[in-house]
Each structure stands twice: as structure tokens, then as C-alpha cells.
Design an enzyme around this catalytic site. Structure first.
Site, PDB file in Angstrom:
ATOM      1  N   LYS A 130       0.577  -1.602   0.514  1.00 11.34           N
ATOM      2  CA  LYS A 130      -0.084   0.080   0.074  1.00 11.34           C
ATOM      3  C   LYS A 130       0.909   1.244  -0.318  1.00 11.34           C
ATOM      4  CE  LYS A 130      -4.404   0.682   0.371  1.00 11.34           C
ATOM      5  NZ  LYS A 130      -5.419   0.188   0.066  1.00 11.34           N
ATOM      6  N   ASP A 170      -7.005   4.053  -4.182  1.00 14.26           N
ATOM      7  CA  ASP A 170      -7.732   4.720  -3.136  1.00 14.26           C
ATOM      8  C   ASP A 170      -8.515   5.292  -2.626  1.00 14.26           C
ATOM      9  OD1 ASP A 170      -7.763   1.858  -0.863  1.00 14.26           O
ATOM     10  OD2 ASP A 170      -7.563   3.882   0.118  1.00 14.26           O
TER      11      ASP A 170
HETATM   12  P1  NDP Z   1     -12.740   7.624  -2.523  1.00 17.15           P
HETATM   13  O1  NDP Z   1     -11.724   8.640  -2.350  1.00 17.15           O
HETATM   14  O2  NDP Z   1     -13.964   7.776  -3.551  1.00 17.15           O
HETATM   15  O3  NDP Z   1     -14.294   8.018  -1.355  1.00 17.15           O
HETATM   16  C1  NDP Z   1     -14.226   8.132  -0.508  1.00 17.15           C
HETATM   17  C2  NDP Z   1     -14.958   8.275   0.510  1.00 17.15           C
HETATM   18  O4  NDP Z   1     -14.890   7.965   2.010  1.00 17.15           O
HETATM   19  C3  NDP Z   1     -15.821   9.583   0.176  1.00 17.15           C
HETATM   20  O5  NDP Z   1     -17.064   9.402  -0.048  1.00 17.15           O
HETATM   21  C4  NDP Z   1     -15.362  10.755   0.780  1.00 17.15           C
HETATM   22  O6  NDP Z   1     -15.440  11.546   1.308  1.00 17.15           O
HETATM   23  C5  NDP Z   1     -15.367   9.745   2.507  1.00 17.15           C
HETATM   24  N1  NDP Z   1     -14.048   9.766   3.093  1.00 17.15           N
HETATM   25  C6  NDP Z   1     -12.837   9.734   3.443  1.00 17.15           C
HETATM   26  N2  NDP Z   1     -12.137   9.734   4.416  1.00 17.15           N
HETATM   27  C7  NDP Z   1     -12.494  10.161   5.504  1.00 17.15           C
HETATM   28  C8  NDP Z   1     -12.523  10.474   6.841  1.00 17.15           C
HETATM   29  N3  NDP Z   1     -12.042  10.590   7.592  1.00 17.15           N
HETATM   30  N4  NDP Z   1     -13.758  10.298   7.715  1.00 17.15           N
HETATM   31  C9  NDP Z   1     -15.207   9.735   7.131  1.00 17.15           C
HETATM   32  N5  NDP Z   1     -15.486  10.220   5.716  1.00 17.15           N
HETATM   33  C10 NDP Z   1     -14.376  10.085   4.690  1.00 17.15           C
HETATM   34  O7  NDP Z   1     -12.314   6.092  -2.306  1.00 17.15           O
HETATM   35  P2  NDP Z   1     -13.059   4.852  -1.878  1.00 17.15           P
HETATM   36  O8  NDP Z   1     -14.254   5.067  -2.364  1.00 17.15           O
HETATM   37  O9  NDP Z   1     -12.011   4.571  -3.501  1.00 17.15           O
HETATM   38  O10 NDP Z   1     -12.417   4.476  -1.017  1.00 17.15           O
HETATM   39  C11 NDP Z   1     -13.561   4.286   0.548  1.00 17.15           C
HETATM   40  C12 NDP Z   1     -13.253   2.809   1.540  1.00 17.15           C
HETATM   41  O11 NDP Z   1     -12.963   2.098   0.439  1.00 17.15           O
HETATM   42  C13 NDP Z   1     -11.493   3.285   1.907  1.00 17.15           C
HETATM   43  O12 NDP Z   1     -11.151   2.227   2.885  1.00 17.15           O
HETATM   44  C14 NDP Z   1     -10.717   2.073   0.587  1.00 17.15           C
HETATM   45  O13 NDP Z   1      -9.066   1.706   1.722  1.00 17.15           O
HETATM   46  C15 NDP Z   1     -11.794   1.023   0.479  1.00 17.15           C
HETATM   47  N6  NDP Z   1     -11.191  -0.108  -0.424  1.00 17.15           N
HETATM   48  C16 NDP Z   1     -10.907   1.030  -2.246  1.00 17.15           C
HETATM   49  C17 NDP Z   1     -11.572  -0.115  -3.254  1.00 17.15           C
HETATM   50  C18 NDP Z   1     -11.084   0.466  -4.686  1.00 17.15           C
HETATM   51  O14 NDP Z   1     -11.193  -0.240  -4.875  1.00 17.15           O
HETATM   52  N7  NDP Z   1     -11.477   1.875  -4.626  1.00 17.15           N
HETATM   53  C19 NDP Z   1     -10.836  -1.748  -2.833  1.00 17.15           C
HETATM   54  C20 NDP Z   1     -10.693  -2.215  -1.466  1.00 17.15           C
HETATM   55  C21 NDP Z   1     -10.973  -0.962  -0.259  1.00 17.15           C
HETATM   56  P3  NDP Z   1     -14.384  13.740   2.292  1.00 17.15           P
HETATM   57  O15 NDP Z   1     -15.421  13.221  -0.227  1.00 17.15           O
HETATM   58  O16 NDP Z   1     -15.900  13.857   1.987  1.00 17.15           O
HETATM   59  O17 NDP Z   1     -12.963  13.150   1.974  1.00 17.15           O
HETATM   60  O1  2IT Z   2      -7.631  -1.847  -0.850  1.00 22.99           O
HETATM   61  C1  2IT Z   2      -8.228  -2.381  -1.950  1.00 22.99           C
HETATM   62  O2  2IT Z   2      -7.782  -3.067  -1.503  1.00 22.99           O
HETATM   63  C2  2IT Z   2      -7.745  -0.653  -2.810  1.00 22.99           C
HETATM   64  N1  2IT Z   2      -7.470   0.274  -2.688  1.00 22.99           N
HETATM   65  C3  2IT Z   2      -6.885  -1.938  -4.341  1.00 22.99           C
HETATM   66  C4  2IT Z   2      -6.278  -1.742  -4.284  1.00 22.99           C
HETATM   67  C5  2IT Z   2      -5.563  -2.767  -6.176  1.00 22.99           C
HETATM   68  O3  2IT Z   2      -4.493  -3.036  -6.533  1.00 22.99           O
HETATM   69  O4  2IT Z   2      -6.601  -2.909  -6.973  1.00 22.99           O
END
Ligand code: NDP
Ligand code: 2IT
Length: 453
Positions: A130, A170
Site C-alpha cells: 500500500k 484508493d
Molecule cells: P474515494 O476517495 O472514492 O471516496 C472516499 C469516501 O469516503 C468519500 O466519500 C470521502 O468523503 C469519505 N471519507 C474519506 N475519508 C473520510 C474520513 N476520514 N471520514 C469520513 N469520510 C471519509 O475512495 P474509495 O471509495 O475508493 O475508498 C473508500 C474505502 O474503500 C477506503 O477504506 C478504501 O481503502 C476502501 N477500498 C477501496 C477500493 C477501491 O477499489 N477503490 C478497494 C478496496 C477497498 P470526503 O469526500 O469528505 O473525503
Molecule cells: O484496498 C484495496 O484493495 C484497494 N484499494 C485496491 C487495490 C488494488 O490494487 O486494486
């Protein structure tokens, strides 16, 4: 070999705390896994002798670097970047990059540790890593984000590679940032290789990568419900976040006949009792990714909804299903109790470690269906793995084929959790235990094969 030093769970955790001072998120992630692994390896001498868990909980390496960039006013800005390469026993390091002001070494170490188990669960050959930076893309111009991404990659490029370490997106890193980083990698190395996933479809990206995490979290939820003779149709869902994972989880819930009541961001949550349908989800997607807007604006567009500010979280809204899809530690013990009290029967974590340890214990004790992130959100990295395969073969698979593979992979993870999370005399599945043990076993056995390295 000398007889292994058999520390107990408390001794092990005390050691992790001692060696990682102030790294609370990392200690939390290790503790959650260790609780199950210690039990599993009790009678498995080799895992003790070779100190397998102790070694997985010590990253292969942590690279930290300075990232300088110039903002639109000409001021020089300095950020800190990292790449944590946790374990490459079963494949190249793989895992996302996060740009958010809350990023620290502890946060990235916890994420890289979790990723090691998650990637193992997918069945694809990927190790765990990561990266990220304490950079806040909010309020920055496109050119500022571009200059930051280019500067970040100017150091990162020497640590990554298609067969070494393959980052992806992420929080705060989506298609735009991946494009800028891939462009800079290609420019520096003069190589067009699959060094990043989540790329644009024009330059080696895979269909359904964007949707895969959210969709996968709902496929996993569906499997858990079907295992107890239930389904998603007609059920209400409370979702946190409004980014990539949250919006696609919402979309799949709606497609399967469920009703989504909430979405959120760091400022608060919106509650729409009429349900957040596909047209509303499409509006949120455009608002968040194109206009870079806030979720509070939803109530201006859809006046039947209410906004709850001050960083409020949606867990007090009664629901059948809960999907935390924003960030770590966004659902605590009290909120978990509220969900259970209000009749929530299943939780599927789209985010990584969104539930605190106290919350995890509430869900476990209540014996509701509870899928930890390392199982439920593995769909994203799975399609990343499929993007790597397509890049290596210089080919693009069709959407139908990829959708089928995602469904199969999520079903396979569910089966692994059932295999290792079930216990005699009860139908209840402990998905946390199942995911931890199934994820651990494959990595651990590869490490045993390599000897002490
Ligand atoms: P995005 O940046 O697209 O969206 C993040 C969302 O979470 C936004 O709505 C953001 O709000 C909110 N957020 C972020 N930080 C905080 C915080 N400290 N408190 C409250 N809300 C918060 O990210 P993703 O959707 O890609 O990721 C969301 C989660 O999913 C993370 O935990 C990530 O690690 C996990 N994840 C993502 C994957 C992927 O493929 N993208 C794969 C597997 C897991 P704001 O706009 O206000 O910051
Ligand atoms: O937390 C996760 O699994 C991700 N942000 C996606 C990682 C990836 O390599 O697609």
C-alpha cells in the site's frame, strides 16, 4: 533449529506495540488477525517455529520520501510519500495508493498488512502493499493534482514495476490520478507496462475495475444472506461514503431490489427515505468525481432528503443491511450496538477496517452476518489482478467474461470463509475468523516453502 519461543497472544501484541510506537491503526489490524491466528496455529508447530505471523507483521520494507510540488500561486509545497511493501510470498506486491491528509505510516502499514490477507483470499497471485501521501486533493486544481502525481511518481517509479509492485487507486486516487501517474512512469522509464491498475480503458485498463469493489461487496453480502435462506430484495441498506466504493455498492443494491437510505462524506450524511435510486446515484457520481462537490448538496437536488452535518455518521438510521464504505474506524462499539438493536442483520465492509475492535466484538457476539473488509471488498483488487493478466497477455477481455470472473472470485472467497469460519454444532459462520485463517494459510505455507528469508 532451536525450539521456538512460544509467546502467547498478549505477549505477541505487547511486542507489536513495543516495536511500532504510536502506530495505533497498524497494531489494531495485527491484533484483529492475531486473535484468530493464534487459535488456529495452537497445534501447528511449524508456524510457531518459523515465526510466520511475526514475520508477516513486519513489512518487507517501508519506503518514505519527500514529494515537492509547485501550487498554482507558485508556492513550493512539501508532502511525505510512502510505499509499504508488506509481503510478496505469493506474488508481486499489490495494493492501492491513498492521497488524504490523514495518511501516516501507521495507516499505510495497516492497509498493506490487511492487503496481504485480502489478496491471498482472491486466489490470484498477488502479494500485499500500500502507498500514499498526506496530500489533500480537495480544492486543488487539475494542474496542481497533475504536478503532485508527477512528483510522487518521480520517486515511486524506482520501487515499482509490473513484476515487482503494482499500485492502484484508493481514497483520493481515482482515474485522474492514475492517468497522471502512469503517464509519468511511462515518460521516465520509456516502458509501457502494467505497472498500475485502474488505468483508463484507452491505455490498458480493464472493464469493470471501477465498479468491482462496490459490486463485489454486495455479491459477498448476497452470498451471506443466501447461506441463511435470505436475499437482498426488499431490504433497506445504510451506506457510508459517497466515493467509488459507496456509489457502486449502492448501485448493485438497487439492481438487486434493495433500497438505499443513506450516503455520507467527511462532513456528514444524507438520509433519503424515498430511497437513493439509480438516477440519484448517477447524480452523486458526477457530483463527486466531475464537480468534486460535497454530499450535502444532495438535499438541494432532492429535497425529500435531509442532511446531518458535523461529521455525523449514518449508523443510527434503522436498516436491514449496513455497508461502511468510507474509511477506517468509522463505526465504533456504540454504533455497532445501535445497528444490532435496530434490527440490522448483515454488515458488509466496503472500506478497509471501518469497524473498531469494540465494534467487531459487538457484531461477533450478536452473531449477525458480518463480513470484514479483507473478504468483502476484495472484488476491486481481484479485477486489478485480472487487469494485470490482460496487460501481460496484451489483450482485453469482454465485460461479460469479467463480470462472471468477479462473481466467481467473490463466491470463492465466501466459500473459503465458510470452510475456515464454521464450527461444529452450529450453522453460524464467523467470517472474520474464516477470512483471517484462509488468507493466512496460503501466505504462511509459501513462506514455509522458502525457509527463513
Ligand atoms: P474515494 O476517495 O472514492 O471516496 C472516499 C469516501 O469516503 C468519500 O466519500 C470521502 O468523503 C469519505 N471519507 C474519506 N475519508 C473520510 C474520513 N476520514 N471520514 C469520513 N469520510 C471519509 O475512495 P474509495 O471509495 O475508493 O475508498 C473508500 C474505502 O474503500 C477506503 O477504506 C478504501 O481503502 C476502501 N477500498 C477501496 C477500493 C477501491 O477499489 N477503490 C478497494 C478496496 C477497498 P470526503 O469526500 O469528505 O473525503
Ligand atoms: O484496498 C484495496 O484493495 C484497494 N484499494 C485496491 C487495490 C488494488 O490494487 O486494486
Amino acid at each position: 533449529m532451536a525450539t521456538a519461543d512460544h509467546v502467547d497472544l498478549e505477549g505477541f501484541i505487547a511486542g507489536v506495540k513495543r516495536r511500532n510506537p504510536g502506530q495505533d491503526e497498524f497494531v489494531q489490524a495485527v491484533q484483529e488477525v492475531a486473535e484468530d491466528i493464534f487459535d488456529f496455529i495452537q497445534d501447528k508447530e511449524q508456524y510457531h517455529e518459523y515465526q510466520i505471523l511475526r514475520r508477516i507483521a513486519e513489512p518487507d520494507r517501508v519506503v518514505s520520501f519527500r514529494v515537492c510540488w509547485e501550487d498554482d500561486k507558485g508556492a513550493i509545497r512539501v508532502q511525505r510519500g510512502w510505499r509499504v511493501q508488506n509481503n510478496n510470498s505469493i506474488g508481486p506486491y499489490k495494493g492501492g495508493i491513498r492521497f488524504h491528509p490523514s495518511v501516516t505510516e501507521s495507516v499505510l502499514k495497516f492497509l498493506a498488512f490487511e492487503q496481504t490477507f485480502k489478496n491471498s483470499l482472491t486466489g490470484l497471485p498477488m502479494g500485499g502493499g500500500k502507498g500514499g501521501a498526506n496530500f489533500n486533493p480537495k480544492g486543488k486544481s487539475d494542474h496542481e493534482v497533475m504536478r503532485f502525481c508527477q512528483s510522487f511518481m518521480t520517486e515511486l517509479y524506482r520501487h515499482v514495476g509490473a513484476d515487482i509492485d503494482v499500485p492502484a487507486g484508493d481514497i483520493g486516487v481515482g482515474a485522474r490520478e492514475i492517468g497522471y501517474m502512469f503517464g509519468q512512469y511511462k515518460r521516465i522509464t520509456n516502458q509501457f507496462t502494467g505497472v498500475l491498475t485502474g488505468k483508463g480503458l484507452e491505455f490498458g485498463g480493464s472493464l469493470i475495475r471501477t465498479e468491482a469493489t462496490g459490486y463485489g461487496a454486495v455479491y459477498f453480502l448476497k452470498s451471506m444472506l443466501e447461506n441463511v435462506g435470505q436475499g437482498i430484495e426488499g431490504k433497506t441498506a445504510v451506506i457510508s461514503g459517497s466515493g467509488n466504493v459507496a456509489t457502486h455498492a449502492a448501485e448493485k443494491i438497487v439492481q438487486l431490489g434493495g433500497k438505499v437510505l443513506t450516503l455520507s462524506d467527511s462532513e456528514g450524511f444524507i438520509h433519503d427515505p424515498a430511497g437513493i435510486d439509480q438516477a440519484k446515484i448517477d447524480w452523486v457520481k458526477v457530483h463527486k468525481t466531475k464537480r468534486r462537490g460535497r454530499i450535502s448538496d444532495y438535499v438541494k437536488e432532492f429535497p425529500g432528503a435531509t442532511f446531518h452535518g458535523g461529521g455525523a455518521r449514518p449508523w443510527s438510521v434503522p436498516c436491514d443491511l449496513a455497508l461502511p464504505c468510507a474509511t477506517q474506524n468509522e463505526l465504533d462499539g456504540e454504533e455497532a450496538k445501535t445497528l444490532v438493536k435496530n434490527g440490522c442483520i448483515a454488515v458488509s465492509e466496503g472500506a478497509n477496517m471501518p469497524t473498531t475492535l469494540a465494534g467487531v466484538h459487538v457484531f461477533k457476539d450478536a452473531k449477525i452476518l458480518y463480513a470484514p473488509g479483507k473478504a468483502a471488498n476484495a472484488g476491486g483488487v481481484s479485477v486489478s489482478g485480472l487487469e494485470m493478466s490482460q496487460n501481460s497477455a496484451r489483450i482485453s477481455w469482454k465485460e461479460e467474461q469479467l463480470q462472471g470472473l468477479l462473481v466467481d472470485i467473490m463466491a470463492g472467497i465466501h466459500s473459503s470463509c465458510v470452510e475456515y469460519g464454521g464450527s461444529a454444532g452450529t450453522k453460524h459462520i464467523d467470517y472474520v475468523r474464516g477470512a483471517n485463517i484462509a488468507g493466512f494459510k496460503k501466505v504462511a505455507d509459501a513462506m514455509l516453502a522458502y525457509g527463513v528469508v
